[in-house]
Design a protein around this motif. Structure first.
Motif, PDB file in Angstrom:
ATOM      1  N   LYS A 162      28.635  48.610 -10.508  1.00  0.00           N
ATOM      2  CA  LYS A 162      29.338  48.080 -10.895  1.00  0.00           C
ATOM      3  C   LYS A 162      30.290  46.526 -10.274  1.00  0.00           C
ATOM      4  N   PHE A 163      30.012  46.265  -8.663  1.00  0.00           N
ATOM      5  CA  PHE A 163      30.680  45.166  -8.830  1.00  0.00           C
ATOM      6  C   PHE A 163      29.443  44.442  -8.330  1.00  0.00           C
ATOM      7  N   ALA A 164      28.306  45.291  -7.830  1.00  0.00           N
ATOM      8  CA  ALA A 164      26.961  44.588  -7.618  1.00  0.00           C
ATOM      9  C   ALA A 164      26.431  43.765  -8.928  1.00  0.00           C
ATOM     10  N   ASP A 165      26.549  44.220 -10.229  1.00  0.00           N
ATOM     11  CA  ASP A 165      26.437  44.073 -11.833  1.00  0.00           C
ATOM     12  C   ASP A 165      26.694  42.655 -11.800  1.00  0.00           C
ATOM     13  N   MET A 166      27.939  42.468 -11.448  1.00  0.00           N
ATOM     14  CA  MET A 166      29.158  41.567 -11.941  1.00  0.00           C
ATOM     15  C   MET A 166      28.929  40.349 -11.068  1.00  0.00           C
ATOM     16  N   VAL A 167      27.981  40.829  -9.875  1.00  0.00           N
ATOM     17  CA  VAL A 167      27.727  39.311  -9.147  1.00  0.00           C
ATOM     18  C   VAL A 167      26.663  38.439  -9.911  1.00  0.00           C
ATOM     19  N   MET A 210      20.297  42.835  -5.852  1.00  0.00           N
ATOM     20  CA  MET A 210      20.987  41.939  -3.958  1.00  0.00           C
ATOM     21  C   MET A 210      21.546  43.841  -3.557  1.00  0.00           C
ATOM     22  N   ASN A 211      21.519  44.133  -2.025  1.00  0.00           N
ATOM     23  CA  ASN A 211      21.896  44.945  -1.522  1.00  0.00           C
ATOM     24  C   ASN A 211      23.401  45.787  -1.479  1.00  0.00           C
ATOM     25  N   ILE A 212      22.835  46.390  -1.552  1.00  0.00           N
ATOM     26  CA  ILE A 212      24.650  47.455  -1.439  1.00  0.00           C
ATOM     27  C   ILE A 212      24.472  48.264  -0.681  1.00  0.00           C
ATOM     28  N   GLY A 213      26.161  49.043   0.001  1.00  0.00           N
ATOM     29  CA  GLY A 213      25.797  49.831   0.689  1.00  0.00           C
ATOM     30  C   GLY A 213      27.551  50.333   0.280  1.00  0.00           C
ATOM     31  N   ILE A 214      27.734  51.446   1.312  1.00  0.00           N
ATOM     32  CA  ILE A 214      29.340  52.242   2.249  1.00  0.00           C
ATOM     33  C   ILE A 214      29.082  52.008   3.753  1.00  0.00           C
ATOM     34  N   ASN A 215      30.541  51.839   4.464  1.00  0.00           N
ATOM     35  CA  ASN A 215      30.903  52.621   5.173  1.00  0.00           C
ATOM     36  C   ASN A 215      30.941  53.951   5.594  1.00  0.00           C
ATOM     37  N   LEU A 216      30.739  53.625   7.003  1.00  0.00           N
ATOM     38  CA  LEU A 216      30.628  55.672   7.450  1.00  0.00           C
ATOM     39  C   LEU A 216      32.004  55.375   7.851  1.00  0.00           C
ATOM     40  N   THR A 269      24.698  41.891   2.137  1.00  0.00           N
ATOM     41  CA  THR A 269      24.942  43.146   1.277  1.00  0.00           C
ATOM     42  C   THR A 269      26.058  43.863   0.751  1.00  0.00           C
ATOM     43  N   LEU A 270      26.251  43.904  -0.419  1.00  0.00           N
ATOM     44  CA  LEU A 270      27.559  44.109  -0.921  1.00  0.00           C
ATOM     45  C   LEU A 270      27.655  45.556  -0.522  1.00  0.00           C
ATOM     46  N   PRO A 306      37.067  49.774  -5.108  1.00  0.00           N
ATOM     47  CA  PRO A 306      37.488  49.087  -5.613  1.00  0.00           C
ATOM     48  C   PRO A 306      37.810  49.622  -7.447  1.00  0.00           C
ATOM     49  N   PHE A 307      38.296  48.432  -7.934  1.00  0.00           N
ATOM     50  CA  PHE A 307      39.016  48.386  -9.555  1.00  0.00           C
ATOM     51  C   PHE A 307      40.152  49.719  -9.710  1.00  0.00           C
ATOM     52  N   ASP A 308      40.365  50.031  -8.092  1.00  0.00           N
ATOM     53  CA  ASP A 308      41.524  51.061  -7.910  1.00  0.00           C
ATOM     54  C   ASP A 308      42.854  50.718  -8.091  1.00  0.00           C
ATOM     55  N   GLY A 309      43.197  49.661  -6.877  1.00  0.00           N
ATOM     56  CA  GLY A 309      43.949  48.321  -6.848  1.00  0.00           C
ATOM     57  C   GLY A 309      44.445  47.412  -7.522  1.00  0.00           C
ATOM     58  N   ASN A 310      44.903  46.440  -7.274  1.00  0.00           N
ATOM     59  CA  ASN A 310      44.895  45.300  -8.050  1.00  0.00           C
ATOM     60  C   ASN A 310      43.930  44.364  -7.373  1.00  0.00           C
ATOM     61  N   ILE A 311      42.849  44.477  -6.964  1.00  0.00           N
ATOM     62  CA  ILE A 311      42.448  42.800  -6.416  1.00  0.00           C
ATOM     63  C   ILE A 311      41.974  42.431  -7.891  1.00  0.00           C
ATOM     64  N   ASN A 312      41.496  41.156  -7.666  1.00  0.00           N
ATOM     65  CA  ASN A 312      40.381  40.663  -9.072  1.00  0.00           C
ATOM     66  C   ASN A 312      39.866  40.473  -8.233  1.00  0.00           C
ATOM     67  N   PHE A 313      38.700  41.290  -9.077  1.00  0.00           N
ATOM     68  CA  PHE A 313      37.242  41.353  -8.325  1.00  0.00           C
ATOM     69  C   PHE A 313      36.069  40.434  -9.263  1.00  0.00           C
ATOM     70  N   GLU A 314      37.007  40.335 -10.262  1.00  0.00           N
ATOM     71  CA  GLU A 314      35.959  39.408 -11.226  1.00  0.00           C
ATOM     72  C   GLU A 314      35.805  38.008 -10.430  1.00  0.00           C
ATOM     73  N   GLN A 315      36.906  37.522 -10.079  1.00  0.00           N
ATOM     74  CA  GLN A 315      37.241  36.485  -9.114  1.00  0.00           C
ATOM     75  C   GLN A 315      36.699  36.531  -7.957  1.00  0.00           C
ATOM     76  N   THR A 316      36.042  37.466  -7.114  1.00  0.00           N
ATOM     77  CA  THR A 316      35.658  37.764  -5.928  1.00  0.00           C
ATOM     78  C   THR A 316      33.777  37.981  -6.469  1.00  0.00           C
ATOM     79  N   ALA A 317      33.415  38.758  -7.210  1.00  0.00           N
ATOM     80  CA  ALA A 317      32.243  38.080  -7.749  1.00  0.00           C
ATOM     81  C   ALA A 317      31.752  37.006  -7.578  1.00  0.00           C
ATOM     82  N   LYS A 318      32.513  35.993  -9.135  1.00  0.00           N
ATOM     83  CA  LYS A 318      31.797  34.499  -8.876  1.00  0.00           C
ATOM     84  C   LYS A 318      32.365  33.587  -7.751  1.00  0.00           C
ATOM     85  N   GLU A 319      33.008  33.878  -6.995  1.00  0.00           N
ATOM     86  CA  GLU A 319      33.614  33.795  -5.934  1.00  0.00           C
ATOM     87  C   GLU A 319      32.131  33.065  -4.710  1.00  0.00           C
TER      88      GLU A 319
END
Length: 257
Positions: free
Chosen positions: A248-253, A1-7, A217-218, A195-208
């Protein structure tokens, strides 16, 4: 799965590109309204960084729903953005339906302009994706009106603008792009945190995302100046932390597939 960051347009683009390369990031997205758009595109090409998609213009976007010259000019801006997609070989563009508050009423003239925009994009083989923003109603209306339009999930918009509403169960089958960032659920505040610096449940997002079976692309959409916790970090340090988070998030997905 591709990953990226905005400019991020608020930072020196070459410094950001260097930080991408130092951290194994080879994909990004660029806002068409970036003040140094042409220079940025040349620099990304020289660095062999793939531009996954463009972000359509959104400044003064609400004028598209109003009768008059301003709305006509906004439509022209949208159509010119499609031309830029074609020029640079970009086949995906993320767009807002409206921007900010209050939400302008959905009008006939506005729908006619969007019809022209979507039709022009499709005729040029450019996929348009609407992202969730401050109002569920207008995005739902436009997703139903244009069945060939894709969906872009913005996690901070979901958390800070419409807390309690989950968008992937509604439009995950049309997911074509992601804007991943964290938030602290402050009403109407888009913090663009790593990601993981605030309070969003990224495990739920990864599952979805995993459940959608969509290959997208993540992509982080982060801004260093938007939160004081990053004020003492160098650009290099900031993007090192960001790269770690998206990996880390890509690994979760992947773990949920």
């Amino acid at each position: 799965m591709n990953i990226g960051i905005n400019l991020d347009s608020k930072l020196p683009y070459q410094e950001v590109i260097d930080a991408f390369l130092q951290n194994g990031i080879n994909r990004t997205f660029v806002c068409i309204e970036h003040p140094q758009f042409a220079e940025v595109m040349r620099a990304l090409k020289n660095a062999n960084i793939v531009v996954d998609n463009f972000h359509a213009p959104f400044k003064k976007q609400n004028t598209i729903w109003k009768d008059g010259e301003e709305g006509d000019a906004m439509l022209s801006h949208f159509l010119q953005s499609v031309d830029l997609c074609v020029e640079y070989g970009i086949d995906l563009m993320v767009a807002h339906v409206t921007n900010g508050r209050p939400m302008p009423p959905i009008t006939q003239i506005g729908l006619e302009r969007f019809d022209k925009f979507i039709s022009y994009a499709q005729s040029n083989s450019v996929k348009i994706a609407f992202e969730n923003h401050r109002y569920v109603e207008n995005v739902r209306f436009m997703m139903e009106r244009y069945p060939n339009v894709g969906f872009c999930l913005d996690t901070s918009h979901e958390n800070g603008f419409t807390p309690g509403i989950r968008y992937m169960p509604m439009w995950g089958d049309r997911l074509v792009a992601t804007h991943l960032s964290d938030n602290e659920t402050v009403c109407d505040k888009d913090m663009h945190m790593i990601p993981f610096d605030g309070n969003i449940n990224f495990e739920q997002t990864a599952k979805e995302i995993a459940a959608s079976s969509r290959e997208v692309t993540l992509m982080l959409e982060i801004k260093q100046i938007n939160h004081p916790m990053y004020s003492n970090m160098t650009v290099k340090e900031y993007y090192s932390s960001a790269a770690d988070s998206i990996k880390k998030f890509a690994d979760m997905v992947d773990s949920f597939r």
